[in-house]
Write an enzyme that holds these catalytic residues in place. Sequence first.
Site, PDB file in Angstrom:
ATOM      1  N   SER A 150       0.958  -1.368   0.041  1.00  0.00           N
ATOM      2  CA  SER A 150      -0.096  -0.196   0.136  1.00  0.00           C
ATOM      3  C   SER A 150       1.183   1.512  -0.163  1.00  0.00           C
ATOM      4  O   SER A 150       2.091   1.679   0.295  1.00  0.00           O
ATOM      5  CB  SER A 150      -0.706  -0.218   1.062  1.00  0.00           C
ATOM      6  OG  SER A 150      -1.296  -1.297   1.369  1.00  0.00           O
TER       7      SER A 150
HETATM    8  N1  SAH Z   1      -0.931  -4.362   4.635  1.00  0.00           N
HETATM    9  C1  SAH Z   1       0.175  -5.324   3.295  1.00  0.00           C
HETATM   10  C2  SAH Z   1      -0.800  -4.857   2.000  1.00  0.00           C
HETATM   11  C3  SAH Z   1      -0.691  -6.037   0.799  1.00  0.00           C
HETATM   12  S1  SAH Z   1      -1.824  -5.656  -0.364  1.00  0.00           S
HETATM   13  C4  SAH Z   1       1.129  -4.623   2.753  1.00  0.00           C
HETATM   14  O1  SAH Z   1       1.572  -3.844   3.775  1.00  0.00           O
HETATM   15  O2  SAH Z   1       2.017  -4.980   2.208  1.00  0.00           O
HETATM   16  C5  SAH Z   1      -3.516  -6.551   0.927  1.00  0.00           C
HETATM   17  C6  SAH Z   1      -2.930  -7.980   0.365  1.00  0.00           C
HETATM   18  O3  SAH Z   1      -4.274  -8.614   1.432  1.00  0.00           O
HETATM   19  C7  SAH Z   1      -2.173  -9.185  -0.782  1.00  0.00           C
HETATM   20  O4  SAH Z   1      -1.530 -10.185  -0.465  1.00  0.00           O
HETATM   21  C8  SAH Z   1      -3.703  -9.866  -0.788  1.00  0.00           C
HETATM   22  O5  SAH Z   1      -3.182 -11.371  -0.595  1.00  0.00           O
HETATM   23  C9  SAH Z   1      -3.755  -9.990   0.615  1.00  0.00           C
HETATM   24  N2  SAH Z   1      -5.406 -10.785   0.899  1.00  0.00           N
HETATM   25  C10 SAH Z   1      -6.433 -10.255   0.082  1.00  0.00           C
HETATM   26  N3  SAH Z   1      -7.575 -11.450   1.110  1.00  0.00           N
HETATM   27  C11 SAH Z   1      -7.096 -12.430   1.579  1.00  0.00           C
HETATM   28  C12 SAH Z   1      -7.964 -12.941   2.569  1.00  0.00           C
HETATM   29  N4  SAH Z   1      -9.238 -13.060   2.616  1.00  0.00           N
HETATM   30  N5  SAH Z   1      -7.476 -13.476   3.668  1.00  0.00           N
HETATM   31  C13 SAH Z   1      -5.925 -12.759   4.048  1.00  0.00           C
HETATM   32  N6  SAH Z   1      -5.191 -12.225   2.984  1.00  0.00           N
HETATM   33  C14 SAH Z   1      -5.654 -12.034   1.848  1.00  0.00           C
END
Ligand code: SAH
Length: 220
Positions: free
Chosen positions: A64
């Site tokens: 993000s």
């Molecule tokens: N907090 C992260 C943001 C990553 S983008 C950072 O600081 O980099 C969002 C992430 O959520 C992705 O890696 C995606 O695979 C994950 N995601 C989406 N749906 C999910 C679910 N149901 N359970 C766990 N992770 C999930």
Amino acid sequence: MEESHRHYGLRRKLVNVLKTKGISDPGVLEAIGKVPRHAFLDKAFIETAYEDRAFPIGEGQTISHPYTVAYQTQLLEIRKGDRVLEIGTGSGYQAAVLAEMGAQVYSIERIKKLYDHTKPILKSLNYKKIMCFYGDGFLGLPDLAPFDKIIITAAAPEIPEDILRQLKIGGIIIIPYGEGEKQLMLKITRKGDFQFEQETLDTFSFVPMLKGTKEKAIKK
Ligand code: SAH
């Protein structure tokens, strides 16, 4: 991972950018000033790691914007010792910011490759207060509930019931809510067993929160 004065200087600049964009919680700004964001990114992005931008982290996912991380973290009103559930570990950067603020972080990722990639990075940076889990965030971590705070870092098509149940009374959950291109940031505070107070905040754009794990996806 080499840590130079240059990165320190770039982080100071980023902190100032976030201040001008309205981030005011000193604890959040201090944490952003400390976490080596470049260590969570592919080497290709090392020069630009401290710009307020999102970057690809593989598997079609993104780290993000620092502003988004700071915004969600600020809304969580983190206190030292808070037990925080994060859904969507991704790069691990958001988890590191929370841990830097003294939270005990439990973070779930649904893509095995990302889980396998990020866990050792957090370990190498010595973030002992972060526990990583591979699984479906829609289910939360019932065995470790209740949590003081919950943060969802993917676009939630619905407000997950199982997750709300895992929040302490008095606890806060931050959810980017909605399908499609844009989501509204919701801050929900649990006031009682069946009482929740909801605030609707700004618009953001997240990758979708999907059901099941990538390796065992559940069709809607
Ligand atoms: N907090 C992260 C943001 C990553 S983008 C950072 O600081 O980099 C969002 C992430 O959520 C992705 O890696 C995606 O695979 C994950 N995601 C989406 N749906 C999910 C679910 N149901 N359970 C766990 N992770 C999930």
